[in-house]
Design a protein around this motif. Sequence first.
Motif, PDB file in Angstrom:
ATOM      1  N   LEU A 168     -47.092  11.107  11.636  1.00 36.12           N
ATOM      2  CA  LEU A 168     -46.385  12.348  11.950  1.00 36.12           C
ATOM      3  C   LEU A 168     -47.353  13.529  11.959  1.00 36.12           C
ATOM      4  O   LEU A 168     -47.304  14.378  12.863  1.00 36.12           O
ATOM      5  CB  LEU A 168     -45.266  12.587  10.936  1.00 36.12           C
ATOM      6  CG  LEU A 168     -44.562  13.951  10.998  1.00 36.12           C
ATOM      7  CD1 LEU A 168     -43.873  14.149  12.344  1.00 36.12           C
ATOM      8  CD2 LEU A 168     -43.563  14.094   9.848  1.00 36.12           C
ATOM      9  N   LYS A 169     -48.229  13.583  10.981  1.00 40.11           N
ATOM     10  CA  LYS A 169     -49.215  14.666  10.899  1.00 40.11           C
ATOM     11  C   LYS A 169     -50.076  14.719  12.154  1.00 40.11           C
ATOM     12  O   LYS A 169     -50.295  15.791  12.740  1.00 40.11           O
ATOM     13  CB  LYS A 169     -50.100  14.483   9.665  1.00 40.11           C
ATOM     14  CG  LYS A 169     -49.419  14.789   8.348  1.00 40.11           C
ATOM     15  CD  LYS A 169     -50.227  14.295   7.157  1.00 40.11           C
ATOM     16  CE  LYS A 169     -51.636  14.827   7.123  1.00 40.11           C
ATOM     17  NZ  LYS A 169     -52.373  14.377   5.913  1.00 40.11           N
ATOM     18  N   THR A 170     -50.558  13.554  12.582  1.00 42.57           N
ATOM     19  CA  THR A 170     -51.409  13.489  13.771  1.00 42.57           C
ATOM     20  C   THR A 170     -50.635  13.884  15.025  1.00 42.57           C
ATOM     21  O   THR A 170     -51.127  14.654  15.856  1.00 42.57           O
ATOM     22  CB  THR A 170     -51.967  12.059  13.944  1.00 42.57           C
ATOM     23  OG1 THR A 170     -52.718  11.703  12.782  1.00 42.57           O
ATOM     24  CG2 THR A 170     -52.858  11.969  15.160  1.00 42.57           C
ATOM     25  N   SER A 171     -49.416  13.358  15.150  1.00 42.89           N
ATOM     26  CA  SER A 171     -48.616  13.590  16.352  1.00 42.89           C
ATOM     27  C   SER A 171     -48.138  15.037  16.458  1.00 42.89           C
ATOM     28  O   SER A 171     -48.036  15.589  17.563  1.00 42.89           O
ATOM     29  CB  SER A 171     -47.413  12.651  16.368  1.00 42.89           C
ATOM     30  OG  SER A 171     -47.824  11.298  16.329  1.00 42.89           O
ATOM     31  N   ALA A 172     -47.819  15.648  15.314  1.00 37.55           N
ATOM     32  CA  ALA A 172     -47.278  17.012  15.321  1.00 37.55           C
ATOM     33  C   ALA A 172     -48.350  18.080  15.098  1.00 37.55           C
ATOM     34  O   ALA A 172     -48.066  19.276  15.223  1.00 37.55           O
ATOM     35  CB  ALA A 172     -46.197  17.149  14.255  1.00 37.55           C
ATOM     36  N   GLY A 173     -49.552  17.656  14.754  1.00 40.31           N
ATOM     37  CA  GLY A 173     -50.631  18.615  14.527  1.00 40.31           C
ATOM     38  C   GLY A 173     -50.432  19.453  13.286  1.00 40.31           C
ATOM     39  O   GLY A 173     -50.666  20.667  13.295  1.00 40.31           O
ATOM     40  N   ILE A 174     -49.985  18.813  12.192  1.00 44.66           N
ATOM     41  CA  ILE A 174     -49.755  19.538  10.946  1.00 44.66           C
ATOM     42  C   ILE A 174     -50.581  18.928   9.819  1.00 44.66           C
ATOM     43  O   ILE A 174     -51.112  17.818   9.952  1.00 44.66           O
ATOM     44  CB  ILE A 174     -48.263  19.537  10.545  1.00 44.66           C
ATOM     45  CG1 ILE A 174     -47.736  18.106  10.397  1.00 44.66           C
ATOM     46  CG2 ILE A 174     -47.451  20.313  11.575  1.00 44.66           C
ATOM     47  CD1 ILE A 174     -46.296  18.022   9.900  1.00 44.66           C
ATOM     48  N   ASP A 175     -50.672  19.653   8.719  1.00 45.73           N
ATOM     49  CA  ASP A 175     -51.449  19.198   7.562  1.00 45.73           C
ATOM     50  C   ASP A 175     -50.549  19.180   6.328  1.00 45.73           C
ATOM     51  O   ASP A 175     -50.141  20.224   5.828  1.00 45.73           O
ATOM     52  CB  ASP A 175     -52.643  20.129   7.326  1.00 45.73           C
ATOM     53  CG  ASP A 175     -53.535  19.646   6.181  1.00 45.73           C
ATOM     54  OD1 ASP A 175     -53.385  18.477   5.771  1.00 45.73           O
ATOM     55  OD2 ASP A 175     -54.368  20.435   5.708  1.00 45.73           O
ATOM     56  N   LEU A 176     -50.227  17.972   5.862  1.00 48.61           N
ATOM     57  CA  LEU A 176     -49.469  17.786   4.625  1.00 48.61           C
ATOM     58  C   LEU A 176     -50.358  17.041   3.640  1.00 48.61           C
ATOM     59  O   LEU A 176     -51.139  16.170   4.036  1.00 48.61           O
ATOM     60  CB  LEU A 176     -48.189  16.987   4.878  1.00 48.61           C
ATOM     61  CG  LEU A 176     -47.194  17.551   5.900  1.00 48.61           C
ATOM     62  CD1 LEU A 176     -46.065  16.558   6.127  1.00 48.61           C
ATOM     63  CD2 LEU A 176     -46.647  18.891   5.436  1.00 48.61           C
TER      64      LEU A 176
END
Length: 319
Positions: A168-176
């Motif tokens: 999800l992080k990679t696909s959405a471009g977010i950092d969790l």
Amino acid sequence: MKTILRCFAFAAVLAPLASAAQNYPTRAVRLMVPFPPGGATDIVGRLVAAKMQEVWGQPVVIENRPGAGTVVGTDYVAKSAPDGHTLGTVVTAYVINPSLRADLPYNTLKDLAGVTQVSVQHLVMAAHPSLPANSIPELIALAKKEPGKLAYATPGSGTAMHLSVELLKTSAGIDLVHIPYKGGAPAQQDVMSGRVPILMDVLYAVQPLIKSGRIKVLALLSPQRAPESPEYPVVSESVPGVSALSLVGIVAPAATPRDLVNRIGADIARAVKSSDLTERMKQQGTEPIGSTPDQFDALIRAEIEKWAKVVKVSGAKVD
């Protein structure tokens, strides 16, 4: 004459193996669960153990051996006597670890054999009620506003829960930020207390927490909405291509005689598919499967290949 003698010799070798399968089990069976007591996998393991104790007429004892993303418990099974009296419960981490961990103390395909896939279940991304996001789009917006500040708890590194969020992080471009725990129960406790805002876990294990309002659902990770919970959206509705399910299965040391593996697999599969255990598993929100050893081995190989691609794309690492 030599041919006859060879036949007798071959029969003499097979006789103990056949006897082992027919007379199994001759003593208590240990079923390893690679998480602490109280989590999702432990619940399934105890349901199976209780039923098989009834079927086999011998004690089936749960041994909780958490650690290293299920590696500790699985290694214990891989190095156990191949006599069917030590079995292991495995989850999706079992097929993720070969591509995520270069230092595995066992070879997944050579040192262990599939016995049966017990079940498959939905994964859920949930959160503490105070999180100012109530959906995946809102979570993505919040994460982009506060990069690297939001943390998510999972039952451990290398689990389906961990890798699905990394995708999800990679696909959405977010950092969790990933916070791994040694099992679902301690992860749930820290999210309920507000120490960690987001939780990734198996849906059936956290249903009581959802119903009591102690955590809220953001979305399921399933490929499509669950028939039994159609009110829950799925991540792929907002981020296409991001989905995962959690499997639970039973494995044995690879050197266990095939006749014995087939006997154990058939016994467990029969109980999973057509006994009171079937309904009890469904009541817990898990879908019973009950595959053959060959079917489970084939699934393991396919899943190893699938998750290797996810690891490569996401760049996921062990915490």
